[in-house]
Write a protein that holds these residues in place. Structure first.
Motif, short mmCIF file in Angstrom:
data_model
loop_
_atom_site.label_atom_id
_atom_site.label_comp_id
_atom_site.label_asym_id
_atom_site.label_seq_id
_atom_site.Cartn_x
_atom_site.Cartn_y
_atom_site.Cartn_z
N ILE A 1 19.43 111.97 12.37
CA ILE A 1 19.99 110.69 12.81
C ILE A 1 19.42 109.48 12.08
O ILE A 1 20.04 108.42 12.07
N VAL B 1 23.11 116.62 17.50
CA VAL B 1 23.36 115.89 16.26
C VAL B 1 22.00 115.76 15.58
O VAL B 1 20.98 115.48 16.23
N LEU C 1 22.94 105.37 20.23
CA LEU C 1 23.51 106.69 19.93
C LEU C 1 23.71 107.49 21.22
O LEU C 1 24.78 108.07 21.45
N THR C 2 22.70 107.51 22.07
CA THR C 2 22.83 108.19 23.36
C THR C 2 24.02 107.64 24.14
O THR C 2 24.82 108.41 24.69
N GLU D 1 30.75 113.26 14.38
CA GLU D 1 29.87 113.87 15.38
C GLU D 1 30.47 113.78 16.78
O GLU D 1 30.36 114.72 17.56
N THR E 1 20.03 114.42 20.64
CA THR E 1 20.00 113.66 19.39
C THR E 1 18.64 113.91 18.75
O THR E 1 17.61 113.83 19.42
N PRO F 1 17.50 112.10 23.78
CA PRO F 1 16.92 112.17 22.44
C PRO F 1 15.69 113.07 22.50
O PRO F 1 14.97 113.07 23.50
N GLN G 1 22.08 114.49 28.53
CA GLN G 1 22.06 113.87 27.20
C GLN G 1 20.71 113.22 27.00
O GLN G 1 20.30 112.37 27.80
N HIS H 1 17.56 109.08 28.02
CA HIS H 1 17.01 108.22 26.96
C HIS H 1 15.86 107.38 27.47
O HIS H 1 15.84 106.94 28.62
#
Length: 193
Positions: A170, A167, A21-22, A180, A123, A69, A67, A10
């Motif tokens: 968002i 996901v 969210l991350t 989710e 994301t 975005p 992970q 992120h």
């Protein structure tokens, strides 16, 4: 004991990308791995890192969960910088794979992190319907095809892919985070257990 490196790719932008969210997905992954007997190490790229330590983490890990975005159809620039700095040390590949004396050795086959696997967890603002749709922005590409550069970065170093999780929508305003996270955990179970 299985060992997993969780990479947080992120990058903070006020209002649109604060990282909540991350962090929800990373926290769920951390809980999942610890509950299932994995040894876990973390790197939060935005908070800084030591290149040598990161090289060691990749050598240590059996698995990598990345992970991030999706910013402008790719990884945040600090994540790209991280891979440039970490993977260009020459520790994770013997060569680009080719040989002057053996034409059967192909480009991208010199990775030293063989036997290890990785998972992308994304994301996204775009809808899931943007993929596998010839009339949409990605011209019919699948989610994984749209992230070919990230996949090939890991694969160049010898890692094998696991199922990708994403996901979507968002910013639409109706994100069911609990749903989710449950979906995410099912993919984690499929990939890692």
């Amino acid at each position: 004991m299985k060992k997993v490196l969780i990479l947080n790719g992120h990058q903070y932008y006020d209002v649109v990308a604060r990282g909540e969210l991350t962090n929800n997905f990373i926290n769920r992954a951390d809980e999942f791995f610890l509950k299932n007997g994995f040894e876990v190490k973390h790197t939060n790229i935005e908070k800084g890192y030591d290149i040598e330590e990161e090289c060691q983490k990749f050598e240590w890990a059996d698995y990598v969960l990345f992970q991030y975005p999706v910013y402008w159809m790719s990884v945040p620039w600090i994540a790209k910088k991280y891979f440039d700095e970490t993977f260009t040390q020459g520790r994770h590949y013997a060569s680009d794979g080719r040989s002057r004396t053996d034409a059967s050795k192909l480009y991208g086959s010199g990775g030293l992190l063989t036997g290890k696997k990785y998972m992308l967890s994304l994301t996204y603002n775009c809808p899931a319907s943007a993929f596998d749709n010839k009339d949409s922005l990605f011209d019919g590409m699948s989610l994984d095809e749209a992230h070919v550069a990230v996949h090939k970065t890991f694969q160049f170093c010898g890692l094998k892919p696991l199922e990708t999780y994403a996901v979507h929508d968002i910013f639409k305003g109706d994100l069911d985070l609990d749903f989710e996270l449950e979906k995410f955990e099912k993919v984690l179970s499929k990939n890692f257990l």
